[in-house]
Design a protein around this motif. Structure first.
Motif, PDB file in Angstrom:
ATOM      1  N   ASP A  78      42.322 -19.401  15.335  1.00  0.00           N
ATOM      2  CA  ASP A  78      42.706 -19.004  14.191  1.00  0.00           C
ATOM      3  C   ASP A  78      41.706 -18.261  13.258  1.00  0.00           C
ATOM      4  O   ASP A  78      41.135 -19.069  12.357  1.00  0.00           O
ATOM      5  N   THR A  79      41.038 -17.232  13.512  1.00  0.00           N
ATOM      6  CA  THR A  79      39.963 -16.641  12.548  1.00  0.00           C
ATOM      7  C   THR A  79      40.101 -16.539  11.030  1.00  0.00           C
ATOM      8  O   THR A  79      39.356 -16.645  10.140  1.00  0.00           O
ATOM      9  N   LYS A  80      41.651 -16.884  10.675  1.00  0.00           N
ATOM     10  CA  LYS A  80      41.731 -16.913   9.123  1.00  0.00           C
ATOM     11  C   LYS A  80      41.247 -18.178   8.614  1.00  0.00           C
ATOM     12  O   LYS A  80      41.210 -18.479   7.317  1.00  0.00           O
ATOM     13  N   LYS A 165      33.679 -11.880  15.450  1.00  0.00           N
ATOM     14  CA  LYS A 165      34.685 -12.659  15.816  1.00  0.00           C
ATOM     15  C   LYS A 165      34.876 -12.460  17.268  1.00  0.00           C
ATOM     16  O   LYS A 165      35.324 -13.396  17.812  1.00  0.00           O
ATOM     17  N   TYR A 206      43.196 -11.716  21.736  1.00  0.00           N
ATOM     18  CA  TYR A 206      42.423 -11.253  20.922  1.00  0.00           C
ATOM     19  C   TYR A 206      43.394 -10.692  19.479  1.00  0.00           C
ATOM     20  O   TYR A 206      42.702 -10.780  18.546  1.00  0.00           O
ATOM     21  N   GLN A 207      44.389 -10.142  19.872  1.00  0.00           N
ATOM     22  CA  GLN A 207      45.227  -9.696  18.990  1.00  0.00           C
ATOM     23  C   GLN A 207      45.553 -10.793  17.999  1.00  0.00           C
ATOM     24  O   GLN A 207      45.781 -10.461  16.841  1.00  0.00           O
ATOM     25  N   LYS A 208      46.047 -11.971  18.563  1.00  0.00           N
ATOM     26  CA  LYS A 208      46.275 -13.139  17.704  1.00  0.00           C
ATOM     27  C   LYS A 208      45.170 -13.587  16.867  1.00  0.00           C
ATOM     28  O   LYS A 208      45.628 -14.054  15.774  1.00  0.00           O
ATOM     29  N   ASN A 209      43.895 -13.192  17.301  1.00  0.00           N
ATOM     30  CA  ASN A 209      42.737 -13.429  16.553  1.00  0.00           C
ATOM     31  C   ASN A 209      42.249 -12.470  15.404  1.00  0.00           C
ATOM     32  O   ASN A 209      41.157 -12.457  15.062  1.00  0.00           O
ATOM     33  N   ASN A 210      43.243 -11.599  15.331  1.00  0.00           N
ATOM     34  CA  ASN A 210      42.749 -10.212  14.379  1.00  0.00           C
ATOM     35  C   ASN A 210      41.691  -9.570  15.032  1.00  0.00           C
ATOM     36  O   ASN A 210      40.919  -9.174  13.976  1.00  0.00           O
ATOM     37  N   ASP A 212      40.388  -6.202  16.576  1.00  0.00           N
ATOM     38  CA  ASP A 212      40.870  -4.843  16.925  1.00  0.00           C
ATOM     39  C   ASP A 212      39.893  -4.441  18.271  1.00  0.00           C
ATOM     40  O   ASP A 212      38.890  -3.719  18.063  1.00  0.00           O
TER      41      ASP A 212
END
Length: 223
Positions: A78-80, A165, A206-210, A212
């Motif tokens: 989770d890159t957040k 990322k 990759y979408q889950k990890n924001n 694009d």
């Protein structure tokens, strides 16, 4: 196809009587042969720590214990959670990191990085950033500070963060393939990574990890 009692006993180093007692405990009613599923239940009862093994019947040896192929499971990051981005003199890229994962030092604002083997200075304000940005000091710049710098007006920094990322998540989830391409030119690496992601239907990860991927491809196309 069922597996004979004696074959099961021989493979599992038990007597036929012991196998039958175990089968009874497991509510298996068979007395002379077992299905592969029943055999696996018995094997796991005898060796509970070896659940990564299964029993297969072969024509020559009766039973064969083989390791199950491990399912490939993505391990999303989770890159957040990455609240700091390191700008390192050794690495040409800014890359995300958890400050908590770095080794503490006597200075609460400095931590040791095992990758570059240097101390990283935590930077949460513009004054400190301006003071050290053009020095050899490695910096852990807070995400909040980067936002204050307004990434929309700093296109180069925004691209570097996006690429960082991608590299982080890819190396974490696909290390074997990464090892095959890590010595390529950086642009070639990105092209190979995206090909791998799309070919293996990993875009959702990759979408889950924001991340694009379309935006990354657009950036590459304009170079």
């Amino acid at each position: 196809m069922k597996i004979l009692l004696n074959e099961v006993a021989n493979e599992l180093n038990k007597t036929p009587k012991e196998i039958l007692e175990i089968a009874k405990t497991l509510n298996i009613s068979s007395t002379d042969s077992f299905t592969p599923d029943e055999t696996l239940k018995i094997a796991n009862f005898i060796h509970p720590s070896k659940n990564n093994k299964t029993i297969k019947k072969t024509r020559t040896t009766g039973l064969r214990v083989v390791k199950k192929r491990k399912e490939l499971k993505e391990n999303p990051i989770d890159t957040k959670n990455f609240k700091h981005f390191i700008e390192c003199e050794i690495s040409p890229d800014i890359y995300p990191i958890l400050w908590e994962e770095l080794t503490p030092t006597d200075n609460k604002n400095k931590r040791y990085c095992k990758y570059c083997k240097r101390e990283i200075l935590k930077v949460d304000d513009k004054e400190t950033l301006e003071k050290y940005q053009n020095t050899t000091q490695c910096l852990a710049i807070s995400e909040k500070l980067l936002e204050e710098m307004d990434l929309t007006t700093n296109e180069n920094l925004e691209k570097r963060l996006l690429f960082s990322k991608l590299f982080l998540v890819f190396k974490h989830n696909h290390p074997k393939y990464w090892n095959k391409i890590k010595f390529l030119d950086k642009e070639e690496q990105i092209i190979k990574m995206i090909e791998f992601i799309e070919t293996n239907n990993k875009t959702e990860l990759y979408q889950k990890n924001n991340i694009d991927l379309e935006e990354i491809q657009k950036i590459l196309a304009t170079k």
